[in-house]
Design an enzyme around this catalytic site. Structure first.
Site, PDB file in Angstrom:
ATOM      1  N   GLU A 250       0.889  -1.175   0.000  1.00 51.14           N
ATOM      2  CA  GLU A 250       0.000   0.000   0.000  1.00 51.14           C
ATOM      3  C   GLU A 250       0.917   1.213   0.000  1.00 51.14           C
ATOM      4  OE1 GLU A 250      -3.233   0.080  -0.189  1.00 51.14           O
ATOM      5  OE2 GLU A 250      -3.588  -2.060  -0.006  1.00 51.14           O
TER       6      GLU A 250
ATOM      7  N   CYS B 199      -2.059   9.384   2.372  1.00 50.64           N
ATOM      8  CA  CYS B 199      -1.650   8.843   1.076  1.00 50.64           C
ATOM      9  C   CYS B 199      -2.637   9.229  -0.007  1.00 50.64           C
ATOM     10  CB  CYS B 199      -1.519   7.334   1.170  1.00 50.64           C
ATOM     11  SG  CYS B 199      -2.958   6.575   1.921  1.00 50.64           S
TER      12      CYS B 199
END
Ligand code: NAD
Length: 509
Positions: A233, A267
């Site tokens: 991720e 993110c």
């Protein structure tokens, strides 16, 4: 081994230190984890879920206390710690309490006519020891959600929190100890890069990594040595596209929250905002006003401090590069306050894709805005990035929204909304392109921590099968006939004919 200093990034206050886990201790943790797996992995799911339900109740009862620790560790504001660390974790726990039994139960699958007489199904088995390597920006949920998913599926976990959020690592350890979780099923490994690399080389059965692209590549390369499966991720440079027919007030509020929540250290933060030319000036003004109204470093602040001193430097370097190439800073752009790592929420215009601010991930409170003229241009600009994590499209025209969403290169797309996909536990989460490999949350979030074992069973009362030895000419003809009749045009084989054909061979010894 060294020690990691714990510092509150919002105040600069020293909170203590934590000792890094020594190499021998990592090896020992792995041995203990393997032993614990034999017990945990063979518990009935209902018993595992009883332990995890206790975890949920503990988290709900101690939500403020947990959030407070994360606030000290990261500098985020308390509301954000509750909303983005505790809430999604208990939400996911509740989801798996309801759905895990149906997700993990063996699934019958069809068996084709060519395999007549057999039954086929898939079983989901835990993989063993899962290493979870976590970042510092959402240090609680980004360690806990993959850990919980792995545990529900029957694995044991070794969690390595970031060296920039060590207090949350200690907190996670404490939470599992307090609820009396079975010994060694969850262990926390403290330390930085070297410790992370050692954990990878201790050969866990699966690695779930959240962090930067650079480290993700290193972890994947090291895992390849032992063919350890990895989920990555990674970072993002997420676009937001605002068409002239959008609800501009909602879009402006969404843009400001999406860019500045968690001080922009998300993110999937909104980093590139593309606005249709006809409303560009108006919209930029709306964003600027809302940004200037944000409160920093106050009792009820909207924007907390940044967490990583290195990231503050990078933000300043990217802003300097943008300025040199012609960008205008409409508001913000500076460090603020005497202690800690506060940075003013910053809005930039006159930007283009030659600037680092539009191409590299910015882990700070910065929003760059650019106009576009056509739908085609908006899609081209949005996709002009090596990343593909999240994105958002703002328009009242549903058809246009779906059309544009279908062409955005990202693992997640929100329509008239921002980042919210992560909070729906039924939706898989993950990136494409440089934003990562693999998915978690939803059914995928359990299955990706399982070996999917394929089973097929025959009643076992026939002497031989049509395709077994010895080979013969009629057998070749029969196979040829099967291919033509079952998969081609014209000829069709009835069940009776198929049985007759099979019988020719099965009568033979
Ligand atoms: P990072 O890559 O520097 O560190 C992440 C973790 O990896 C830390 O625990 C670190 O100690 C460890 N590590 C470093 N080198 C290692 C090595 N060689 N082997 C094993 N472990 C190693 O990332 P960060 O600065 O902590 O986090 C910020 C990054 O994470 C940003 O790029 C952000 O976009 C990304 N992120 C992605 C998601 C997502 O869900 N896609 C979520 C949050 C953050």
């Amino acid at each position: 081994m060294g020690v990691i200093e714990m510092i509150n990034p919002a105040t600069g206050e020293r909170l203590g230190e934590v000792e890094e886990t020594a190499p021998e201790a990592i090896e020992r943790a792995m041995v203990h984890a393997r032993k614990a797996f034999r017990r945990w992995g063979s518990l009935p799911l209902s018993e595992r879920m009883d332990h995890l339900s206790r975890l949920r109740h503990y988290m709900v009862d101690h939500a403020d206390e947990l959030a407070e620790t994360v606030v000290k560790d990261t500098g985020k504001v308390p509301l954000e710690a509750l909303m983005t660390e505790i809430l999604p974790t208990v939400e996911l726990l509740k989801y798996y309490e309801k759905k895990a039994a149906s997700i993990l139960k063996p699934k019958k699958v069809p068996t084709p006519i060519t395999l007549i007489g057999r039954r086929s199904w898939v079983e989901y088995r835990p993989m063993g020891v899962v290493a979870i390597i976590a970042p510092w920006n959402y240090p609680f949920q980004l360690a806990m959600i993959p850990a919980i998913s792995a545990l529900v599926a029957g694995n044991v976990v070794l969690i390595k929190p970031s060296e920039l959020s060590p207090l949350t690592g200690l907190l996670i350890e404490k939470v599992f100890r307090k609820i009396g979780f079975p010994e060694d099923v969850v262990q926390v490994i403290h330390g930085g890069k070297e410790v992370g690399a050692r954990l990878v080389s201790a050969r866990p059965d699966k690695i779930f990594f959240t962090g930067s692209v650079t480290t993700g590549k290193q972890v994947m390369a090291a895992a390849a040595e032992h063919l350890i499966p990895v989920d990555l991720e990674l970072g993002g440079k997420d676009p937001m596209i605002v068409f002239a027919d959008a609800d501009l007030r909602r879009a402006a509020n969404g843009a400001v929250w999406g860019a500045f929540t968690n001080a922009g250290q998300t993110c999937m933060a909104v980093e590139r905002l593309y606005v249709e030319s006809s409303v560009y000036e108006t919209f930029v003004q709306m964003v600027k006003e809302r940004t200037e109204a944000l409160r920093l470093a106050e009792e009820n602040a909207d924007v907390g401090s940044m967490t990583s001193p290195r990231q503050v430097d990078i933000v300043e370097e990217q802003l300097a590069d943008a300025r040199e190439k012609g960008a205008t800073i409409l508001c913000g752009g500076r460090r603020t306050g005497s202690d800690g790592l506060h940075f003013e929420p910053t809005v930039l215009v006159d930007v283009d894709h030659s600037m680092r601010i539009m191409t590299e991930e910015t882990f700070g409170p910065v929003l760059a805005i650019m106009p576009f003229d056509t739908e085609e241009e908006a899609i081209r600009l949005a996709n002009d990035t090596p990343y593909g994590l999240n994105s958002s499209i703002w328009t009242k025209n549903r058809k246009k929204a779906r059309r544009v969403a279908g062409r955005i290169e990202a693992g997640n797309v929100c329509i008239n909304d921002v980042m919210i996909n992560m909070v729906n536990p039924d939706l898989p989460y993950g990136g494409i392109k440089l934003s990562g490999i693999g998915r978690y949350h939803g059914p995928e979030g359990l299955l990706s921590f399982c070996h999917r074992v394929a089973l097929i069973a025959h009643p076992g009362r026939k002497k031989r099968e049509i395709h077994w030895y010895p080979y013969s000419e009629p057998q070749t003809n029969a196979i040829r006939y099967l291919i033509r009749s079952l998969y081609g045009k014209g000829l069709r084989l009835s069940l009776k004919e198929l049985f007759n054909l099979a019988g020719q061979f099965l009568r033979r010894k």
